[in-house]
Structures are given as structure tokens and as C-alpha cells.
Design a protein around this motif. Structure first.
Motif, PDB file in Angstrom:
ATOM      1  N   GLU A  91      43.352 135.812 100.086  1.00  0.00           N
ATOM      2  CA  GLU A  91      42.074 135.534  98.953  1.00  0.00           C
ATOM      3  C   GLU A  91      42.541 134.298  98.152  1.00  0.00           C
ATOM      4  OE1 GLU A  91      41.174 138.334  95.216  1.00  0.00           O
ATOM      5  OE2 GLU A  91      41.224 139.335  97.042  1.00  0.00           O
ATOM      6  N   LEU A  92      43.999 134.172  97.917  1.00  0.00           N
ATOM      7  CA  LEU A  92      44.528 133.200  96.758  1.00  0.00           C
ATOM      8  C   LEU A  92      44.252 131.898  97.911  1.00  0.00           C
ATOM      9  CD1 LEU A  92      47.134 134.917  95.076  1.00  0.00           C
ATOM     10  CD2 LEU A  92      45.100 133.986  94.002  1.00  0.00           C
ATOM     11  N   ILE A  93      44.796 131.952  99.111  1.00  0.00           N
ATOM     12  CA  ILE A  93      44.937 130.874  99.875  1.00  0.00           C
ATOM     13  C   ILE A  93      43.485 130.264 100.007  1.00  0.00           C
ATOM     14  CG2 ILE A  93      45.001 130.218 102.355  1.00  0.00           C
ATOM     15  CD1 ILE A  93      47.472 132.135 102.528  1.00  0.00           C
ATOM     16  N   GLU A  94      42.402 131.069 100.061  1.00  0.00           N
ATOM     17  CA  GLU A  94      41.197 130.570  99.899  1.00  0.00           C
ATOM     18  C   GLU A  94      40.633 129.888  98.711  1.00  0.00           C
ATOM     19  OE1 GLU A  94      38.507 129.611 102.379  1.00  0.00           O
ATOM     20  OE2 GLU A  94      39.738 130.939 103.338  1.00  0.00           O
ATOM     21  N   MET A  95      41.036 130.706  97.766  1.00  0.00           N
ATOM     22  CA  MET A  95      40.665 129.997  96.269  1.00  0.00           C
ATOM     23  C   MET A  95      41.168 128.896  96.175  1.00  0.00           C
ATOM     24  SD  MET A  95      41.395 132.272  92.817  1.00  0.00           S
ATOM     25  CE  MET A  95      40.591 133.785  93.049  1.00  0.00           C
ATOM     26  N   THR A  96      42.418 128.655  96.429  1.00  0.00           N
ATOM     27  CA  THR A  96      43.234 127.353  96.264  1.00  0.00           C
ATOM     28  C   THR A  96      42.894 126.226  97.379  1.00  0.00           C
ATOM     29  OG1 THR A  96      45.233 128.240  97.103  1.00  0.00           O
ATOM     30  CG2 THR A  96      44.918 128.423  94.803  1.00  0.00           C
ATOM     31  N   GLY A  97      42.075 126.321  98.402  1.00  0.00           N
ATOM     32  CA  GLY A  97      41.861 125.546  99.152  1.00  0.00           C
ATOM     33  C   GLY A  97      42.786 125.116 100.116  1.00  0.00           C
ATOM     34  N   LEU A  98      43.767 126.243 100.357  1.00  0.00           N
ATOM     35  CA  LEU A  98      44.954 125.935 101.338  1.00  0.00           C
ATOM     36  C   LEU A  98      44.581 126.499 102.617  1.00  0.00           C
ATOM     37  CD1 LEU A  98      47.960 127.133  99.133  1.00  0.00           C
ATOM     38  CD2 LEU A  98      47.675 124.915 100.165  1.00  0.00           C
ATOM     39  N   HIS A 122      57.823 121.106 104.130  1.00  0.00           N
ATOM     40  CA  HIS A 122      57.736 119.734 104.326  1.00  0.00           C
ATOM     41  C   HIS A 122      56.664 119.243 104.810  1.00  0.00           C
ATOM     42  CE1 HIS A 122      59.079 121.067 108.317  1.00  0.00           C
ATOM     43  NE2 HIS A 122      58.625 119.904 108.626  1.00  0.00           N
ATOM     44  N   GLU A 123      55.800 119.890 105.332  1.00  0.00           N
ATOM     45  CA  GLU A 123      54.492 119.743 105.896  1.00  0.00           C
ATOM     46  C   GLU A 123      53.319 119.578 104.733  1.00  0.00           C
ATOM     47  OE1 GLU A 123      54.912 121.428 110.370  1.00  0.00           O
ATOM     48  OE2 GLU A 123      54.687 122.959 108.776  1.00  0.00           O
ATOM     49  N   LEU A 124      53.568 120.070 103.742  1.00  0.00           N
ATOM     50  CA  LEU A 124      52.322 119.974 102.684  1.00  0.00           C
ATOM     51  C   LEU A 124      52.822 118.783 101.537  1.00  0.00           C
ATOM     52  CD1 LEU A 124      52.666 123.644 101.951  1.00  0.00           C
ATOM     53  CD2 LEU A 124      51.112 122.574 103.452  1.00  0.00           C
ATOM     54  N   SER A 125      51.602 118.337 101.181  1.00  0.00           N
ATOM     55  CA  SER A 125      51.604 117.386 100.010  1.00  0.00           C
ATOM     56  C   SER A 125      52.218 118.114  98.751  1.00  0.00           C
ATOM     57  CB  SER A 125      50.072 116.810  99.804  1.00  0.00           C
ATOM     58  OG  SER A 125      49.357 117.854  99.168  1.00  0.00           O
ATOM     59  N   GLY A 126      52.400 117.145  97.819  1.00  0.00           N
ATOM     60  CA  GLY A 126      52.926 117.769  96.534  1.00  0.00           C
ATOM     61  C   GLY A 126      51.982 118.558  95.782  1.00  0.00           C
ATOM     62  N   GLY A 127      50.646 118.377  96.019  1.00  0.00           N
ATOM     63  CA  GLY A 127      49.655 118.991  95.453  1.00  0.00           C
ATOM     64  C   GLY A 127      49.452 120.433  95.982  1.00  0.00           C
ATOM     65  N   MET A 128      49.686 120.294  97.338  1.00  0.00           N
ATOM     66  CA  MET A 128      49.529 121.661  98.078  1.00  0.00           C
ATOM     67  C   MET A 128      50.620 122.468  97.848  1.00  0.00           C
ATOM     68  SD  MET A 128      48.359 119.985 101.805  1.00  0.00           S
ATOM     69  CE  MET A 128      46.813 120.565 102.560  1.00  0.00           C
ATOM     70  N   GLN A 129      52.198 121.867  97.772  1.00  0.00           N
ATOM     71  CA  GLN A 129      53.229 122.901  97.402  1.00  0.00           C
ATOM     72  C   GLN A 129      52.954 123.286  96.301  1.00  0.00           C
ATOM     73  OE1 GLN A 129      56.693 120.708  98.038  1.00  0.00           O
ATOM     74  NE2 GLN A 129      56.240 119.661  99.622  1.00  0.00           N
ATOM     75  N   GLN A 130      52.395 122.617  95.256  1.00  0.00           N
ATOM     76  CA  GLN A 130      51.959 123.218  93.801  1.00  0.00           C
ATOM     77  C   GLN A 130      51.174 124.587  93.782  1.00  0.00           C
ATOM     78  OE1 GLN A 130      54.309 122.467  92.074  1.00  0.00           O
ATOM     79  NE2 GLN A 130      54.009 123.126  89.993  1.00  0.00           N
ATOM     80  N   ARG A 131      50.064 124.253  94.856  1.00  0.00           N
ATOM     81  CA  ARG A 131      49.121 125.053  94.963  1.00  0.00           C
ATOM     82  C   ARG A 131      49.613 126.613  95.625  1.00  0.00           C
ATOM     83  NH1 ARG A 131      44.599 121.550  97.822  1.00  0.00           N
ATOM     84  NH2 ARG A 131      44.681 120.226  96.201  1.00  0.00           N
ATOM     85  N   VAL A 132      50.740 126.532  96.358  1.00  0.00           N
ATOM     86  CA  VAL A 132      51.365 127.565  96.792  1.00  0.00           C
ATOM     87  C   VAL A 132      52.353 128.339  95.934  1.00  0.00           C
ATOM     88  CG1 VAL A 132      53.133 128.249  98.470  1.00  0.00           C
ATOM     89  CG2 VAL A 132      51.601 126.392  99.344  1.00  0.00           C
ATOM     90  N   ALA A 133      52.895 127.646  95.014  1.00  0.00           N
ATOM     91  CA  ALA A 133      53.563 127.896  93.805  1.00  0.00           C
ATOM     92  C   ALA A 133      52.670 128.726  92.949  1.00  0.00           C
ATOM     93  CB  ALA A 133      54.263 126.834  92.920  1.00  0.00           C
ATOM     94  N   LEU A 134      51.514 128.139  92.652  1.00  0.00           N
ATOM     95  CA  LEU A 134      50.419 128.822  91.942  1.00  0.00           C
ATOM     96  C   LEU A 134      49.897 130.476  92.495  1.00  0.00           C
ATOM     97  CD1 LEU A 134      48.722 128.638  89.457  1.00  0.00           C
ATOM     98  CD2 LEU A 134      47.090 127.378  90.809  1.00  0.00           C
ATOM     99  N   CYS A 135      49.645 130.169  94.023  1.00  0.00           N
ATOM    100  CA  CYS A 135      49.361 131.487  94.682  1.00  0.00           C
ATOM    101  C   CYS A 135      50.589 132.445  94.336  1.00  0.00           C
ATOM    102  CB  CYS A 135      49.090 131.348  96.170  1.00  0.00           C
ATOM    103  SG  CYS A 135      47.519 130.181  96.361  1.00  0.00           S
ATOM    104  N   ARG A 136      51.795 131.984  94.668  1.00  0.00           N
ATOM    105  CA  ARG A 136      52.926 132.882  94.406  1.00  0.00           C
ATOM    106  C   ARG A 136      52.935 133.486  93.166  1.00  0.00           C
ATOM    107  NH1 ARG A 136      58.266 130.157  95.769  1.00  0.00           N
ATOM    108  NH2 ARG A 136      57.844 129.339  93.718  1.00  0.00           N
ATOM    109  N   ALA A 137      52.762 132.771  92.153  1.00  0.00           N
ATOM    110  CA  ALA A 137      52.730 133.331  90.823  1.00  0.00           C
ATOM    111  C   ALA A 137      51.565 134.469  90.453  1.00  0.00           C
ATOM    112  CB  ALA A 137      52.631 131.927  89.709  1.00  0.00           C
TER     113      ALA A 137
END
Ligand SMILES: Nc1ncnc2c1ncn2[C@@H]1O[C@H](COP(=O)(O)OP(=O)(O)OP(=O)(O)O)[C@@H](O)[C@H]1O
Ligand SMILES: [Mg+2]
Length: 299
Positions: A160-167, A176-191
Motif C-alpha cells: 500500500e505504501l509503495i503504491e502511495m509513494t510512487g515506488l 544503490h539503484e534508487l535516486s536520492g528521492g526514491m531512497q527517502q521515499r523508502v525511508a518514509l515507507c519504513r517509518a
């Protein structure tokens, strides 16, 4: 588990009447952020700091990081914290998370005294801090493993979160295959995986380029509206603070105190370009800039 939604509170908090100022961090009822109605209902604030001070004593120096800090954040509110470097913004978030103990005063989460690390918060740091050997999805699911959440529930929530954050499409990519913004989105999903009622963010977009940062700001506004979570965001960007928050807490140089709390007065749903052109936005950013300029000239 459902997130607390306090839409009535939110709608009332966000007045459209323009910027209003509360100084230094208190309402007429004596506490910043709780209206008389809330007090009458006996509802506890999501986050409450009462005359908090933090002193760090090391063998070389004695630092008062925070002094006389009082703030109430109602459930579902978005509060941004700005102030000069070293004024105690990260210290304030660590207090709320239970990672630090106040030297004086009380810190409460939903009316309960914080006296150790709290499981009911999400924390996003300035750097995404992802594990390089785990895919995006498995980095997000780390939260579930640490909390021993049921597998199926955690995976469904992660999707659900992956969808919500456009990942979507990048769930199996490594950091290392993700942009800085994408990495920050992953961190947001984790939180957000465990649906924390309170989300603490410490300069989460500081390392991003301006365009990605704007995009992350828009996404965060939408996620906040969709989840109804209470957010405390530390940022060095005045426009980010005003675009995202219901209220902006402006802090003084160390020892950090609350100089003023600005009620932004914008509706919750904020189109980026339209919001930046609004007089409330310009008035609030100009006022905060003046406050911070005055603070730095006192240095
Ligand atoms: N664990 C610690 N031990 C000793 N001093 C500390 C500790 N943590 C913070 N401080 C001091 O407390 C003060 C406030 O630090 P804090 O990290 O909260 O500032 P900040 O407002 O987040 O700054 P920045 O904007 O640069 O991130 C600083 O003077 C810092 O040196
Ligand atoms: Mg900091």
C-alpha cells in the motif's frame, strides 16, 4: 489498526483567515496548540512538552540545548520546526521519541509520560539510512521484523505504501539503484509501516535537489492528509515549513526557546504552485524570515 483521524480538529485548526501569531508558544488557555474546546473535551494532545529543558554535560563543556519549551500538538496536526543550527531542533525530536531524557519538565505522548524509546512513533532521519544489501521492499519490512508484525499484514501495508509513494516497479531494487528521492521515499515507507500515530522527521529532504524536494513536499502533504498522522518536521527551509505545516514553531539560537508559533492559515490540501502564490504563504514566509534574521543578528 486504523490511524486516528481528527478531521474536525484539523479543519478547525486550519483557519483561512491568514497568518496569526502566538508568542511565545502559548494560547490564551496558556498552552500552545490546545484550544479551549480541546481542554473542555479533556482530549490529550498527541505531543505535549511542558517547560522542558535539556542540558548536556560533558567533561569539556556544559551545554543548555533547550530551555522553557512548552508546546501542545493536537492529533492530526502538522507542525514544522525551524531555527538556527544548534538551537536544539533534533534534541526536541529525540525527546519526543524517548531517545533522550529531559533535564527538566515533562514530555507526553497522547497524555502518557515519555520515559524511554517509544514504539508508537515513526522517525525519518536526514539520510535515508537504508541497508545496502536489502531491496526497497525488504528495507521497508525491516520495521515489521523489528516489531514482529504479522507477515501478511506487514506485506500488505508495505505494498500500500509503495503504491502511495510512487515506488511501484522499484520494490525489488537495491538502494544503490534508487535516486536520492526514491531512497527517502523508502525511508518514509519504513517509518509509516506500523501506522505510527506520530511521525517525526528531521530534515528528511535536506540532501535532495530543489525539484525532487518540491515533489516530496507534495507527496508528504498528500500522505499526511490520507493517513491523518500527527507530524513534527524539522527543516531549514522556510518555504517547506510553511507549505507543509498547520503551524510553524520558530526557535531562538541556543539555548533553544520558542520565539513564536505561526499559524499558517492555509487549507490542508495544497497545490504547490497555487499555495506559493497565496498571500498567506508570502506573509508567513516573510515573517519567519524576519524572525530568523533577527535571531541571527543577535549572534
Ligand atoms: N549527545 C550530545 N552530547 C552533548 N551535546 C549535545 C548532544 N546532542 C546535542 N548536543 C548539543 O546540543 C545543541 C543542540 O543540538 P541539536 O542537534 O539539537 O541542534 P539542531 O538544532 O538540530 O542543529 P542542526 O540544525 O545543525 O541540526 C548543540 O549545541 C549540540 O552541540
Ligand atoms: Mg539537527
Amino acid at each position: 489498526m486504523t490511524m486516528p483521524r481528527e478531521s474536525t480538529l484539523r479543519e478547525r485548526d486550519v483557519s483561512r483567515s491568514g497568518v496569526s501569531k502566538t508568542s511565545p508558544g502559548r494560547t490564551s488557555s496558556g498552552k500552545a496548540g490546545l484550544s479551549k474546546d480541546d481542554t473542555a473535551k479533556g482530549g490529550a494532545a498527541a505531543v505535549s512538552l511542558n517547560d522542558v529543558a535539556v542540558r548536556f554535560r560533558t567533561k569539556d563543556r556544559d551545554v543548555t540545548a533547550l530551555r522553557d519549551v512548552s508546546l501542545d500538538v493536537p492529533m492530526g496536526e502538522f507542525v514544522a520546526i525551524v531555527g538556527p543550527s544548534g538551537c536544539g531542533k533534533s534534541t526536541l525530536l529525540k525527546l519526543v521519541a524517548g531517545l533522550l531524557k529531559a533535564s527538566a519538565g515533562d514530555v507526553l505522548l497522547h497524555g502518557e509520560r515519555v520515559d524511554g524509546p517509544r514504539p508508537d512513533i515513526g522517525y525519518v532521519f536526514q539520510r535515508a539510512a537504508l541497508l545496502e544489501w536489502r531491496s526497497a521492499r525488504r528495507n521497508i519490512l525491516l520495521q515489521a521484523e523489528m516489531r514482529r508484525m504479522p507477515n501478511d499484514e506487514a506485506r500488505a501495508r508495505a505494498d500500500e505504501l509503495i503504491e502511495m509513494t510512487g515506488l511501484g516497479g522499484f520494490e525489488d531494487a537495491y538502494p544503490h539503484e534508487l535516486s536520492g528521492g526514491m531512497q527517502q521515499r523508502v525511508a518514509l515507507c519504513r517509518a509509516l509501516l506500523h501506522q505510527p500515530p506520530v511521525l517525526l522527521m528531521d530534515e528528511p529532504f535536506g540532501a535532495l535537489d530543489a525539484l525532487t524536494r518540491e515533489q516530496m513536499n507534495m507527496e508528504l502533504n498528500r500522505i499526511w492528509r490520507e493517513t491523518g498522522t500527527t507530524v513534527l518536521l524539522v527543516t531549514h527551509s522556510i518555504s517547506e515549513a510553511v507549505y507543509l505545516a498547520n503551524r510553524v514553531v520558530v526557535m531562538s539560537p541556543r539555548p533553544g526557546t520558542i520565539t513564536e508559533i505561526i499559524d499558517v492559515g492555509l487549507p490542508p490540501e495544497r497545490d504547490y504552485v497555487e499555495t506559493l502564490a497565496r498571500p498567506e504563504f508570502r506573509e508567513a514566509t516573510t515573517h519567519i524570515r524576519e524572525l530568523l534574521g533577527a535571531a541571527s543578528s543577535e549572534d
